[in-house]
Design a protein around this motif. Sequence first.
Motif, PDB file in Angstrom:
ATOM      1  N   THR A  93     -18.332   1.589 -20.275  1.00  0.00           N
ATOM      2  CA  THR A  93     -17.995   1.935 -21.653  1.00  0.00           C
ATOM      3  C   THR A  93     -17.189   3.230 -21.738  1.00  0.00           C
ATOM      4  O   THR A  93     -16.216   3.319 -22.498  1.00  0.00           O
ATOM      5  N   THR A  94     -17.565   4.225 -20.944  1.00  0.00           N
ATOM      6  CA  THR A  94     -16.804   5.476 -20.979  1.00  0.00           C
ATOM      7  C   THR A  94     -15.425   5.298 -20.330  1.00  0.00           C
ATOM      8  O   THR A  94     -14.443   5.896 -20.781  1.00  0.00           O
ATOM      9  N   SER A  95     -15.351   4.464 -19.303  1.00  0.00           N
ATOM     10  CA  SER A  95     -14.047   4.204 -18.669  1.00  0.00           C
ATOM     11  C   SER A  95     -13.126   3.458 -19.614  1.00  0.00           C
ATOM     12  O   SER A  95     -11.903   3.675 -19.616  1.00  0.00           O
ATOM     13  N   ALA A  96     -13.688   2.564 -20.429  1.00  0.00           N
ATOM     14  CA  ALA A  96     -12.870   1.842 -21.406  1.00  0.00           C
ATOM     15  C   ALA A  96     -12.252   2.805 -22.399  1.00  0.00           C
ATOM     16  O   ALA A  96     -11.074   2.695 -22.757  1.00  0.00           O
ATOM     17  N   ALA A  97     -13.053   3.766 -22.837  1.00  0.00           N
ATOM     18  CA  ALA A  97     -12.539   4.745 -23.788  1.00  0.00           C
ATOM     19  C   ALA A  97     -11.428   5.580 -23.177  1.00  0.00           C
ATOM     20  O   ALA A  97     -10.494   5.999 -23.864  1.00  0.00           O
ATOM     21  N   GLY A  98     -11.515   5.799 -21.858  1.00  0.00           N
ATOM     22  CA  GLY A  98     -10.504   6.599 -21.184  1.00  0.00           C
ATOM     23  C   GLY A  98      -9.365   5.784 -20.608  1.00  0.00           C
ATOM     24  O   GLY A  98      -8.464   6.341 -19.971  1.00  0.00           O
ATOM     25  N   GLY A  99      -9.406   4.468 -20.806  1.00  0.00           N
ATOM     26  CA  GLY A  99      -8.329   3.607 -20.321  1.00  0.00           C
ATOM     27  C   GLY A  99      -8.302   3.444 -18.811  1.00  0.00           C
ATOM     28  O   GLY A  99      -7.234   3.251 -18.230  1.00  0.00           O
ATOM     29  N   THR A 100      -9.478   3.524 -18.173  1.00  0.00           N
ATOM     30  CA  THR A 100      -9.509   3.468 -16.700  1.00  0.00           C
ATOM     31  C   THR A 100     -10.435   2.361 -16.189  1.00  0.00           C
ATOM     32  O   THR A 100     -11.097   2.518 -15.172  1.00  0.00           O
ATOM     33  N   LEU A 101     -10.475   1.259 -16.883  1.00  0.00           N
ATOM     34  CA  LEU A 101     -11.325   0.155 -16.454  1.00  0.00           C
ATOM     35  C   LEU A 101     -10.765  -0.530 -15.204  1.00  0.00           C
ATOM     36  O   LEU A 101      -9.554  -0.522 -14.981  1.00  0.00           O
ATOM     37  N   PRO A 102     -11.641  -1.153 -14.400  1.00  0.00           N
ATOM     38  CA  PRO A 102     -11.162  -1.950 -13.268  1.00  0.00           C
ATOM     39  C   PRO A 102     -10.584  -3.268 -13.766  1.00  0.00           C
ATOM     40  O   PRO A 102     -10.625  -3.560 -14.967  1.00  0.00           O
ATOM     41  N   ASP A 103     -10.102  -4.064 -12.846  1.00  0.00           N
ATOM     42  CA  ASP A 103      -9.602  -5.390 -13.214  1.00  0.00           C
ATOM     43  C   ASP A 103     -10.753  -6.354 -13.465  1.00  0.00           C
ATOM     44  O   ASP A 103     -10.729  -7.138 -14.426  1.00  0.00           O
ATOM     45  N   LEU A 104     -11.761  -6.315 -12.598  1.00  0.00           N
ATOM     46  CA  LEU A 104     -12.860  -7.271 -12.630  1.00  0.00           C
ATOM     47  C   LEU A 104     -14.201  -6.553 -12.577  1.00  0.00           C
ATOM     48  O   LEU A 104     -14.312  -5.475 -11.986  1.00  0.00           O
ATOM     49  N   VAL A 105     -15.194  -7.187 -13.190  1.00  0.00           N
ATOM     50  CA  VAL A 105     -16.538  -6.594 -13.216  1.00  0.00           C
ATOM     51  C   VAL A 105     -17.575  -7.680 -12.963  1.00  0.00           C
ATOM     52  O   VAL A 105     -17.500  -8.776 -13.533  1.00  0.00           O
ATOM     53  N   ARG A 106     -18.514  -7.381 -12.109  1.00  0.00           N
ATOM     54  CA  ARG A 106     -19.729  -8.193 -12.002  1.00  0.00           C
ATOM     55  C   ARG A 106     -20.687  -7.633 -13.048  1.00  0.00           C
ATOM     56  O   ARG A 106     -21.318  -6.614 -12.862  1.00  0.00           O
ATOM     57  N   SER A 107     -20.793  -8.340 -14.156  1.00  0.00           N
ATOM     58  CA  SER A 107     -21.520  -7.837 -15.324  1.00  0.00           C
ATOM     59  C   SER A 107     -22.886  -8.495 -15.463  1.00  0.00           C
ATOM     60  O   SER A 107     -23.025  -9.713 -15.296  1.00  0.00           O
ATOM     61  N   ASP A 108     -23.883  -7.705 -15.784  1.00  0.00           N
ATOM     62  CA  ASP A 108     -25.160  -8.269 -16.194  1.00  0.00           C
ATOM     63  C   ASP A 108     -24.899  -9.223 -17.356  1.00  0.00           C
ATOM     64  O   ASP A 108     -24.061  -8.959 -18.220  1.00  0.00           O
ATOM     65  N   ILE A 109     -25.630 -10.344 -17.391  1.00  0.00           N
ATOM     66  CA  ILE A 109     -25.370 -11.328 -18.446  1.00  0.00           C
ATOM     67  C   ILE A 109     -25.576 -10.752 -19.841  1.00  0.00           C
ATOM     68  O   ILE A 109     -24.935 -11.190 -20.793  1.00  0.00           O
ATOM     69  N   GLY A 110     -26.438  -9.762 -19.965  1.00  0.00           N
ATOM     70  CA  GLY A 110     -26.696  -9.186 -21.275  1.00  0.00           C
ATOM     71  C   GLY A 110     -25.608  -8.247 -21.763  1.00  0.00           C
ATOM     72  O   GLY A 110     -25.568  -7.905 -22.956  1.00  0.00           O
ATOM     73  N   TRP A 111     -24.725  -7.837 -20.868  1.00  0.00           N
ATOM     74  CA  TRP A 111     -23.662  -6.913 -21.261  1.00  0.00           C
ATOM     75  C   TRP A 111     -22.425  -7.620 -21.808  1.00  0.00           C
ATOM     76  O   TRP A 111     -21.616  -7.002 -22.502  1.00  0.00           O
ATOM     77  N   VAL A 112     -22.245  -8.877 -21.454  1.00  0.00           N
ATOM     78  CA  VAL A 112     -21.000  -9.564 -21.821  1.00  0.00           C
ATOM     79  C   VAL A 112     -20.766  -9.554 -23.331  1.00  0.00           C
ATOM     80  O   VAL A 112     -19.652  -9.241 -23.776  1.00  0.00           O
ATOM     81  N   PRO A 113     -21.768  -9.861 -24.169  1.00  0.00           N
ATOM     82  CA  PRO A 113     -21.515  -9.795 -25.617  1.00  0.00           C
ATOM     83  C   PRO A 113     -21.158  -8.391 -26.090  1.00  0.00           C
ATOM     84  O   PRO A 113     -20.315  -8.231 -26.992  1.00  0.00           O
ATOM     85  N   GLN A 114     -21.777  -7.372 -25.504  1.00  0.00           N
ATOM     86  CA  GLN A 114     -21.454  -5.998 -25.897  1.00  0.00           C
ATOM     87  C   GLN A 114     -19.999  -5.682 -25.580  1.00  0.00           C
ATOM     88  O   GLN A 114     -19.263  -5.138 -26.417  1.00  0.00           O
ATOM     89  N   LEU A 115     -19.584  -6.011 -24.365  1.00  0.00           N
ATOM     90  CA  LEU A 115     -18.211  -5.730 -23.962  1.00  0.00           C
ATOM     91  C   LEU A 115     -17.215  -6.611 -24.714  1.00  0.00           C
ATOM     92  O   LEU A 115     -16.109  -6.175 -25.051  1.00  0.00           O
ATOM     93  N   GLY A 116     -17.622  -7.846 -25.009  1.00  0.00           N
ATOM     94  CA  GLY A 116     -16.767  -8.724 -25.793  1.00  0.00           C
ATOM     95  C   GLY A 116     -16.551  -8.197 -27.195  1.00  0.00           C
ATOM     96  O   GLY A 116     -15.439  -8.228 -27.732  1.00  0.00           O
ATOM     97  N   GLN A 117     -17.618  -7.687 -27.795  1.00  0.00           N
ATOM     98  CA  GLN A 117     -17.506  -7.130 -29.140  1.00  0.00           C
ATOM     99  C   GLN A 117     -16.570  -5.926 -29.170  1.00  0.00           C
ATOM    100  O   GLN A 117     -15.840  -5.717 -30.149  1.00  0.00           O
ATOM    101  N   LEU A 118     -16.565  -5.143 -28.095  1.00  0.00           N
ATOM    102  CA  LEU A 118     -15.725  -3.958 -28.047  1.00  0.00           C
ATOM    103  C   LEU A 118     -14.254  -4.283 -27.795  1.00  0.00           C
ATOM    104  O   LEU A 118     -13.394  -3.411 -27.898  1.00  0.00           O
TER     105      LEU A 118
END
Length: 429
Positions: A93-118
């Motif tokens: 979440t902090t990397s997204a705000a700073g524009g430094t996200l990776p290309d791919l993420v192994r995400s916990d299933i519970g995080w996908v809706p949070q990241l999708g909403q953002l």
Amino acid sequence: MKRSTALATSAAMAAAIALVAAGCSSTSAGSSSDGSSSNPVTLTFWGSYGNGGNSTQQDALNKTLIPAFEKANPGIKVDYVDIPYDSLLQKLTTSAAGGTLPDLVRSDIGWVPQLGQLGVLTPLSDSMSDFGTLSKATYPGSLSTNKYNGKYYGLPLDTNTRVLITSQKALAAAGMSTPPATFDDLKQMAAKLKGTGMSVFADGGLGGWNIYPWIWSNGGSITNSSLTKATGYLNGDKSVAAIQMLVDLYKEGQIPNLITGNQGATSTSDGLPTGKYATILDGPWMKGIWGGQYKDFQPIYAPVPHGDGPSTSVVGGEDIVLTASSKHQTAAEKFIRFTQSESFQIDMAKTGQMTVIPAYASKQAAIDPYYTMYADQLKTAKARLAIPQGAKVDSILNTALTPAFTGSTSVKDALTTAAQQIDPLLTGK
């Protein structure tokens, strides 16, 4: 993670998410670099394969799977970065705000809706032309963890579920030859265990991971099919009856107060092999735990007992997602396809990661027959509520249901209170 229950709820995490929400509008769509020999790219992939010091999975990824992918795709390199599980969502979440996200993420299933909403993920159901084919190959319950607001933001990567686990000692004490298959069987087992000092069942909480299998297996539901309303469903008759059975067993002394949060109670991982508990619900990681601590213990695995519905458990695991800011979308999609391949899935199964694809279940069972019961249970397993506020739902359930177990309110009233609090989370109001 194993249970996928560690959804972030701290004030620091909430602040990080708010920061991303404020900065997401500047996130630009990624390009479609394909990683051809004339246009080589490096994909960055974040995950927690090495969490807890377990190097087996990380070694399989770094030493076998990524090299195989790179050999088949000479213009693409994959840089895997292992991040402790407890830190990964906040870093995302902090990397997204700073524009430094990776290309791919192994995400916990519970995080996908949070990241999708953002708005920081690319909906794979929109971007991948073969998404329909890939998605149909996976377990439906695992796939559903990727759905948010009508789109699928990822694909299942690895999965797990809970099954009933008992022991020969428990069956002998109850005079039973097979594990309890129905709610009535479980109640009869409890009656036969009275006076033996062995509780018929134990669990460590009252969140969705714990109570949904009982509700679903009695034909109850958590919300309507459109995921917009809990009232009338979570507190429906079949849902109430399922929880009432647990409450009745608790009041009879057949379920320990570990379920209501007593941190001093014997854990399920210790209570089953030592004969304190007759049955528990748990996941495929227990074999490794008991293999180290209770080498002589021989667990018996069976489906979740059912009432008026079919035996139904709950889905755990991780998904793979593609960030919207990736400059290498096409190349990243190639790696996502690779994670759905037999070679990737079966090599990871050798490290203890269950495959998300039913067609590979027989090869997984050849690695270890132990997986068979879990694979069978996954055919009907369902996901918890795929909403950004999933962690809050667990908190609501625990808070509302504890008084029902301790006797200060009825199960119907407790579930009604919970449903009324969950309703606004479903509609975003």
